[in-house]
Write an enzyme that holds these catalytic residues in place. Structure first.
Site, mmCIF file in Angstrom:
data_model
loop_
_atom_site.group_PDB
_atom_site.id
_atom_site.type_symbol
_atom_site.label_atom_id
_atom_site.label_comp_id
_atom_site.label_asym_id
_atom_site.label_seq_id
_atom_site.Cartn_x
_atom_site.Cartn_y
_atom_site.Cartn_z
ATOM 1 N N ASP A 86 27.593 74.326 -1.614
ATOM 2 C CA ASP A 86 26.769 75.132 -2.737
ATOM 3 C C ASP A 86 27.051 74.394 -3.751
ATOM 4 O O ASP A 86 26.866 75.351 -5.041
ATOM 5 C CB ASP A 86 27.662 76.370 -3.109
ATOM 6 N N ASP A 108 33.581 89.718 2.285
ATOM 7 C CA ASP A 108 34.103 89.996 3.578
ATOM 8 C C ASP A 108 34.651 90.960 3.748
ATOM 9 O O ASP A 108 33.949 92.106 4.643
ATOM 10 C CB ASP A 108 35.316 88.886 4.082
#
EC number: 2.4.1.12
Length: 983
Positions: free
Chosen positions: A301, A682
């Protein structure tokens, strides 16, 4: 609704029903197999028999004789058309009663094919042709024996091993669990009596202090309830890898194990060393799993050329490392950690060539490390003109905020093989496109990009994601997960398998509770007994269909989006049925997706025009984005690349799905994939799955599946906790807050909801905790106390509360196997994190969510020269350290002032002093690891010496000032009359 006592069909999830030959007053549950009683309804049984499967898929024994004869007789009397008519009538009857899942899955939504008559010949011909296509696809080219399923062939040959379950639940012994639950109930009762006394007996002389303490204690009690009751029914699990191999890896045949796509995410190679990432990739490529079933996707990224080049070096070294690992069955298969083990590496090794090959491999790895280190040294200074690739062209990712999407396939079928000529797992480098003005959503956005790329290139039905610093420590970890995912008795409603996190490089005492043993070995086991553990961001195997936003197959599927189904439902739907559907599907955003997967299963039957028409009609592009290849891949529940996809254009399509504008006006990050809106994506992603009715499973193999690294420095650890707490605050302030989200279908169990509520409100405990930790010092400085003079009955309540707290902890350690030192470290860091990182997270969260102000805290590091655990003793100043330091200083001053006042006041003051000092020492004892972190390196003066030196020096200094014998006698009258020490 499921009838009481009637099992659900193992194929379609509907109740199996009752036998038609049974008497009305003695209804018997329908049984297909008398040998194993495998639950199978009549409709699914007839379908199996018509396909030539007359033996039970579970045990291999023939089905009930009279049922098979009945079906055969009907087929003989009426021919094929008779079977069709009977099936059509069955469908018609069951549609009026809500529909049968397996039968409904054969319906098409195209209006020209179904005009309200279920037995339309045109529709049936299309379904028959579709089923023929499916049979041809499943038939192996080398043999004509494919009419019998591979699973049935294996089970017929090995019924004892392959027919048994692949895992089992091991309940906690009642001898350990019953006393634990009894003490919890006792503690609740004592808490009620304790608060009755506290509220009805205020301290009028210190009303403000008393009120503050009562409010704090009530909050602590609520927090304890939220944390305690999700641990009411803990369980353990056991897997059977040998049975998995016996069922799906028959000797002499291709492996039938499901494929797995590994996701590894990294951003900055200077903060996340490429060598660590390379070790993670090498451990993935060498797992004990069929190579054609493994693909590894690395998300860069930060678009760093260093990551790309180091991955190329890793792919080259993997050609030597992977065959070495599999030949000698070494563990772990990350070379850095394998070669650094201080164990007898010759144990269980029998091949004479092992020592020579290991020595050569270690030399090759050291050369690989040198090459990686050279790349890192080169990357320390970026050229003014940017990085240039070996072919002379500029690196496309020179600007990490403005660059095109990049994909490079290093290994795989079309890539290089290992040194022995064997195929290697596929390794793919991915860097998604980034442009100014677009929201990229950090890690969650990167993971969603990998979901789409992997669906285009490999489309494995399961996804395993790892952080770049978490390597595969157990080469059989994937098989452990498949024992749940590929067990038909277990997998139907399982969205993910979560493994515990284990860490390397932590000091023996685990000063800052980096291992999180209490959370992973106590809380997660408790959640596994409810609806499953929370997703913790790494070491997790996902069902790809769950990431696509679909509900589990065991839930009722009620299509509502298609034209024909809406017409049929309008004419048949009763008021009562409408009310039931509203209760089940109150969460309206899920209805379209549930009906979407129902219709998409039949898309293979249509030509190009009909397929595009169906996709447009069902608004799949609004859900998944404008990629027909990706949308078509979602129908393949068992994975694989769609046959209609052109291999030459797959890379171009993969580049398209990682473009920065692909997710605009879609459901990505809202209902499908990793969910946006929090830095702890998450927790949010797992919560959404549990709200849809999925459950998760906690897998704890004997050898830890994965291991990673954790920050052992105090400041780094607090900033890690700050980020987690900030994510919880963001979820609390969002529409996904568990306090009000997900009540629609009743799919989230109440104890599971309590656990999620606890995960998002725990940062707010910092406010009462700071107030409570400041009370001892205030009491010592003012001479007041928060508790009135205790009566005999009040003493009983206080004593009972302390005893119940101790017993709860002891019994919890007893059933979980956690050590008392780990428990105490967890208690200490709960206070340390609560009065520092959690407090900053609350304020930062409110500033970010309500005012749009994003505050960052900087850390200033200082060098260290310690060899072992040197990072532990580095002092990095940060503003997060201010609140706990202040609390420590204030309590030290309070203790000194209290002793000084007692010395001046006489004997009567010592009794009340002990209660106040005990309260202050309780705070100091919990903050002791923090104090050690402030003191720095251990090879200097011991912390305890410094602590007592400061304390005693302060006491004697104040005492000396109070009774200074050299004071000048300027006031004769006062000197003559002053005879006491407290004058």
């Amino acid at each position: 609704m499921t009838e009481s006592g009637v099992p659900l069909c193992g194929a379609c999830g509907e109740p199996v029903g009752f036998s038609s030959s049974a008497k009305e007053e003695e209804e018997e549950v329908f049984v297909a197999c008398n040998n194993c009683n495998y639950p199978l309804c009549a409709a699914c049984l007839e379908d199996e028999i018509r396909k030539g499967r007359d033996s039970c898929l579970h045990c291999g024994e023939p089905y009930v004789r009279n049922v098979t004869e009945k079906v055969s007789q009907e087929s003989t009397d009426h021919g094929d058309s008779g079977v069709r008519l009977r099936t059509a009538a069955y469908l018609h009857d069951h549609q009026e009663n809500g529909g049968h899942v397996r039968s409904l899955s054969s319906l098409s939504i195209v209006e020209s094919e179904t005009n309200g008559e279920s037995g339309n010949p045109l529709w049936k011909n299309r379904v028959d042709s579709w089923m023929e296509k499916k049979k041809k696809k499943k038939a192996p080219k080398k043999s004509e024996k494919a009419q019998i399923p591979v699973e049935q062939q294996m089970e017929n040959s090995e019924p004892l091993e392959a027919g048994q379950p692949l895992s089992r639940i091991i309940p906690i012994s009642p001898n350990k669990l019953t006393p634990y639950r009894a003490v919890i109930i006792m503690r609740l009762i004592v808490l009620g009596l304790f608060f009755n006394y506290r509220i009805t007996n205020p301290v009028n002389s210190a009303y403000g202090l008393w009120l503050t303490s009562v409010i704090c204690e009530i909050w602590f009690a609520v927090s304890w309830v939220l944390d305690q009751f999700p641990k009411w029914s803990p369980i353990n699990r056991e897997t059977y890898i040998n049975r998995l191999s016996a069922r799906y890896e028959r000797e002499g045949e291709d492996s039938q194990l499901a494929a797995v796509d590994f996701f590894v995410s990294t951003v900055d190679p200077l903060k996340e060393p490429p060598l660590i990432t390379g070790n993670t990739v090498l451990s993935i490529l060498s797992v004990d799993y069929p190579v054609d079933k493994v693909s590894c996707y690395v998300s860069d990224d930060g678009s760093a050329m260093l990551t790309f080049e180091s991955l190329a070096e890793t792919a080259e070294f993997a050609r030597k490392w992977v065959p070495f690992c599999k030949k000698h069955s070494i563990e772990p298969r990350a070379p850095e950690f394998y070669f650094s083990q201080r164990i007898d590496y010759l144990k269980d090794k029998i091949q004479p060539s092992f020592v020579k090959e290991r020595r050569a491999m270690k030399r090759d790895y050291e050369e690989y490390k040198v090459r990686i280190n050279a790349l890192v040294a080169k990357a320390q200074k970026t050229p003014e003109e940017g990085w240039i690739m070996q072919d002379g062209t500029p690196w496309p990712g020179n600007n990490p905020r403005d660059h095109p999407g990049m994909i490079q396939v290093f290994l795989g079928r079309s890539g290089a093989h290992d040194i022995e000529g064997n195929e290697l797992p596929r390794l793919v480098y991915v860097s998604r496109e980034k442009r100014p003005g677009y929201q990229h959503h950090k890690k969650a956005g990167a993971m969603n990009a990998l979901v789409r790329v992997s669906a285009i290139l490999t489309n494995a039905p399961y996804i395993l994601n790892l952080d770049c610093d978490h390597y595969v420590n157990n080469s059989k970890a994937v098989r452990e997960a498949m024992c749940f995912m590929m067990d038909p008795q277990v997998c139907r409603d399982v969205c993910y398998i979560q493994f515990p996190q284990r860490f390397d490089g932590i000091d023996r005492s685990d000063r800052y509770a980096n291992r999180n043993i209490v959370f992973f070995d106590v809380n997660m086991k408790g959640l596994d007994g409810i609806q499953g553990p929370v997703y913790v961001g790494t070491g997790c195997v996902f069902n790809r269909q769950a990431l696509y936003g679909y509900g589990p197959l065991s839930l009722p599927v009620l299509p509502k989006s298609s034209f024909c189904s809406s017409c049929c439902c309008c004419c048949r739907r009763s008021k009562k049925a409408s009310e039931n559907q509203n209760d089940i599907y109150r969460d309206a955003r899920r209805e379209d997706l549930n009906s979407a997967i129902f219709n998409l299963r039949e898309i293979e039957n249509y030509d190009e025009y009909e397929r595009s028409l169906l996709i447009s009609q069902m608004s799949f592009e609004k859900t998944f984005g404008q990629s027909s290849v990706f949308i078509e891949s979602t129908l393949m529940e068992n994975g694989g690349v769609p046959e209609s996809a052109n291999p030459s254009t797959l890379i171009q399509e993969a580049i398209h799905v990682i473009s920065c504008g692909y997710e605009e006006k879609t459901e990505w990050g809202k209902e499908i994939g990793w969910i946006y809106g929090s830095v702890t994506e998450d927790i949010l992603t797992g919560f959404k799955m549990h709200c849809r009715g999925w459950r998760s499973i906690y897998c704890m193999p004997t050898r830890p599946a994965f291991k990673g690294s954790a920050p052992i420095n105090l400041s780094d650890r607090l900033h890690q906790v700050l980020r987690w707490a900030l994510g919880s605050v963001e979820i609390f302030l969002s529409r996904h807050c568990p306090l009000w989200y997900g009540y629609g279908g009743g799919r989230l169990k109440w104890l599971q909801r309590l656990a999620y509520i606890n995960t998002i409100i725990y940062p707010f405990t910092s406010l009462p905790l700071i107030a409570y930790c400041s009370l001892p010092a205030i009491c010592l400085l003012t001479g007041k106390f928060i508790i009135p003079t205790l009566s005999n009955i009040a003493s009983v309540w206080f004593l009972g509360l302390f005893i119940s707290i101790i017993l709860t902890s002891v019994l919890e350690l007893r059933w979980s196997g956690v050590g008392i030192e780990d428990w105490w470290r967890n208690e200490q860091f709960w206070v340390i994190g609560g009065v520092s990182a959690h407090l900053f997270a609350v304020f930062q969260g409110f500033l970010k969510m309500l005012a749009g102000i994003d505050t960052n805290f900087t850390v200033t590091a200082k060098a260290t020269d310690d060899a072992d655990f040197g990072e532990l003793y580095v002092f990095k100043w940060t503003t997060v350290l201010i609140p706990p330091t202040t609390i420590l200083v204030v309590n030290f001053v309070g203790v000194v002032a209290g002793f000084s006042d007692a010395l001046n006041s006489g004997y009567e003051a010592w009794g009340p002093l002990f209660g106040k000092v005990f309260f202050a020492l309780w705070v100091i004892l919990h903050l002791y690891p923090f104090l050690k972190g402030l003191m720095g390196r251990q090879n200097r003066t011991p912390t305890i010496v410094v602590l007592w030196s400061v304390l005693l020096a302060s006491v004697f200094s104040l005492l000396w000032v109070k009774i200074d014998p050299f004071i000048n006698d300027t006031d004769g009258t006062k000197s003559a009359t002053c005879t006491s020490i407290d004058c």
